[in-house]
Write a protein that holds these residues in place. Sequence first.
Motif: not given
Length: 136
Positions: A5-11, A13-14, A75-79, A83-87
Amino acid sequence: MNDATYADVVEGVRATIAAYAQALDDGRTDDVVATFCSDGVSEIAGMGTYEGQDALREAYANWMPKRPQRHLVLNTHVTEWNDHEAEAVSDVIFLLQGDAGWAIQLVGRYHDSLHHDDGTWRFHRRAAEFVPRHAG
């Protein structure tokens, strides 16, 4: 990671960003390098571009803190993400403790590309840019 989920990825990344900042401020070079993929790149305005584990280790070892310091990342923003990559884009404030107390040294922004690698998010490319000091 499947069906993140977006929340999983954001957590994730943070968590990587926090691990990097705390290891950097503590002078734990190997832990900083561990936040990067094996072919990871760190590009820091005015300091150079470093690619791969050996180059990263050498660069970060040369930047060991000589005084207490803190990188405040906010102010981290996952844009973009899957499942495998994030910006992600984050603001950063660098504080250094001097004889007169803590003072802001730099204000800038991180531009991060991360890959999900071996159960954790790691930087594939981390680029730091800084806001010029106003001369006036």
